[in-house]
Design a protein around this motif. Structure first.
Motif, PDB file in Angstrom:
ATOM      1  N   UNK A  32       0.802  -1.225   0.000  1.00 22.51           N
ATOM      2  CA  UNK A  32       0.000   0.000   0.000  1.00 22.51           C
ATOM      3  C   UNK A  32       0.837   1.278   0.000  1.00 22.51           C
ATOM      4  N   UNK A  33       2.143   1.148   0.274  1.00 25.52           N
ATOM      5  CA  UNK A  33       2.996   2.333   0.282  1.00 25.52           C
ATOM      6  C   UNK A  33       3.023   2.964  -1.106  1.00 25.52           C
ATOM      7  N   UNK A  34       3.099   4.268  -1.169  1.00 24.49           N
ATOM      8  CA  UNK A  34       3.144   4.959  -2.455  1.00 24.49           C
ATOM      9  C   UNK A  34       4.360   4.509  -3.263  1.00 24.49           C
ATOM     10  N   UNK A  35       4.260   4.516  -4.590  1.00 23.17           N
ATOM     11  CA  UNK A  35       5.380   4.065  -5.429  1.00 23.17           C
ATOM     12  C   UNK A  35       6.678   4.839  -5.192  1.00 23.17           C
ATOM     13  N   UNK A  36       6.577   6.098  -4.771  1.00 20.48           N
ATOM     14  CA  UNK A  36       7.796   6.883  -4.548  1.00 20.48           C
ATOM     15  C   UNK A  36       8.290   6.827  -3.097  1.00 20.48           C
ATOM     16  N   UNK A  37       7.679   5.963  -2.266  1.00 22.84           N
ATOM     17  CA  UNK A  37       8.168   5.776  -0.892  1.00 22.84           C
ATOM     18  C   UNK A  37       9.601   5.269  -0.959  1.00 22.84           C
ATOM     19  N   UNK A  38      10.408   5.634   0.023  1.00 21.44           N
ATOM     20  CA  UNK A  38      11.800   5.189   0.049  1.00 21.44           C
ATOM     21  C   UNK A  38      12.205   4.828   1.469  1.00 21.44           C
ATOM     22  N   UNK A  39      13.279   4.104   1.588  1.00 16.22           N
ATOM     23  CA  UNK A  39      13.806   3.681   2.884  1.00 16.22           C
ATOM     24  C   UNK A  39      14.126   4.909   3.734  1.00 16.22           C
ATOM     25  N   UNK A  40      13.646   4.942   4.980  1.00 18.39           N
ATOM     26  CA  UNK A  40      13.931   6.100   5.821  1.00 18.39           C
ATOM     27  C   UNK A  40      15.387   6.183   6.274  1.00 18.39           C
ATOM     28  N   UNK A  41      16.146   5.128   6.102  1.00 13.39           N
ATOM     29  CA  UNK A  41      17.540   5.117   6.542  1.00 13.39           C
ATOM     30  C   UNK A  41      18.495   5.476   5.401  1.00 13.39           C
ATOM     31  N   UNK A  42      18.381   4.744   4.271  1.00 10.25           N
ATOM     32  CA  UNK A  42      19.357   4.945   3.186  1.00 10.25           C
ATOM     33  C   UNK A  42      18.743   5.531   1.912  1.00 10.25           C
ATOM     34  N   UNK A  43      17.438   5.776   1.936  1.00 11.77           N
ATOM     35  CA  UNK A  43      16.711   6.396   0.808  1.00 11.77           C
ATOM     36  C   UNK A  43      16.564   5.481  -0.405  1.00 11.77           C
ATOM     37  N   UNK A  44      16.763   4.161  -0.242  1.00 15.83           N
ATOM     38  CA  UNK A  44      16.584   3.225  -1.353  1.00 15.83           C
ATOM     39  C   UNK A  44      15.112   3.151  -1.750  1.00 15.83           C
ATOM     40  N   UNK A  45      14.866   2.913  -3.023  1.00 11.33           N
ATOM     41  CA  UNK A  45      13.505   2.787  -3.540  1.00 11.33           C
ATOM     42  C   UNK A  45      12.888   1.456  -3.101  1.00 11.33           C
ATOM     43  N   UNK A  46      11.554   1.349  -3.247  1.00  3.13           N
ATOM     44  CA  UNK A  46      10.843   0.134  -2.856  1.00  3.13           C
ATOM     45  C   UNK A  46      11.385  -1.115  -3.541  1.00  3.13           C
ATOM     46  N   UNK A  47      11.918  -0.960  -4.740  1.00  9.26           N
ATOM     47  CA  UNK A  47      12.440  -2.100  -5.483  1.00  9.26           C
ATOM     48  C   UNK A  47      13.621  -2.782  -4.823  1.00  9.26           C
ATOM     49  N   UNK A  48      14.247  -2.125  -3.865  1.00  8.83           N
ATOM     50  CA  UNK A  48      15.390  -2.708  -3.163  1.00  8.83           C
ATOM     51  C   UNK A  48      14.971  -3.477  -1.914  1.00  8.83           C
ATOM     52  N   UNK A  49      13.676  -3.637  -1.705  1.00  6.35           N
ATOM     53  CA  UNK A  49      13.175  -4.366  -0.536  1.00  6.35           C
ATOM     54  C   UNK A  49      12.754  -5.771  -0.938  1.00  6.35           C
ATOM     55  N   UNK A  50      12.900  -6.691   0.018  1.00  5.87           N
ATOM     56  CA  UNK A  50      12.424  -8.057  -0.192  1.00  5.87           C
ATOM     57  C   UNK A  50      11.724  -8.517   1.081  1.00  5.87           C
ATOM     58  N   UNK A  51      10.855  -9.523   0.965  1.00  8.35           N
ATOM     59  CA  UNK A  51      10.137  -9.988   2.158  1.00  8.35           C
ATOM     60  C   UNK A  51      11.119 -10.415   3.254  1.00  8.35           C
ATOM     61  N   UNK A  52      10.811 -10.008   4.467  1.00  8.45           N
ATOM     62  CA  UNK A  52      11.624 -10.357   5.632  1.00  8.45           C
ATOM     63  C   UNK A  52      11.374 -11.817   5.976  1.00  8.45           C
ATOM     64  N   UNK A  53      12.412 -12.602   6.194  1.00  4.35           N
ATOM     65  CA  UNK A  53      12.191 -14.016   6.530  1.00  4.35           C
ATOM     66  C   UNK A  53      11.572 -14.138   7.930  1.00  4.35           C
ATOM     67  N   UNK A  54      10.333 -14.560   7.961  1.00  5.60           N
ATOM     68  CA  UNK A  54       9.616 -14.701   9.230  1.00  5.60           C
ATOM     69  C   UNK A  54      10.042 -15.980   9.929  1.00  5.60           C
TER      70      UNK A  54
END
Length: 58
Positions: A32-54
């Motif tokens: 649901x995050x907006x397409x231009x949301x970015x990492x609050x720490x390093x400013x990486x785009x959403x495309x640099x995220x992957x599911x966290x291993x639960x």
């Protein structure tokens, strides 16, 4: 809800907490995050995220 981790700085986006740095309230899924949301720490785009291993439930 699924947590996601930044592959650059290892920040974990947790929907239960939201992202106060980017004014995202709790209970907003990663999808649901907006397409231009970015990492609050390093400013990486959403495309640099992957599911966290639960952890498996016992």
């Amino acid at each position: 809800m699924q947590r996601w981790t930044c592959t650059i700085c290892q920040y974990v986006y947790d929907p239960d907490e939201g992202d106060p740095v980017n004014d995202v309230p709790p209970d907003i899924s990663f999808e649901e995050l907006l397409p231009d949301w970015h990492c609050p720490v390093c400013k990486a785009a959403k495309g640099f995220f992957e599911p966290y291993p639960e952890e498996p439930e016992r």
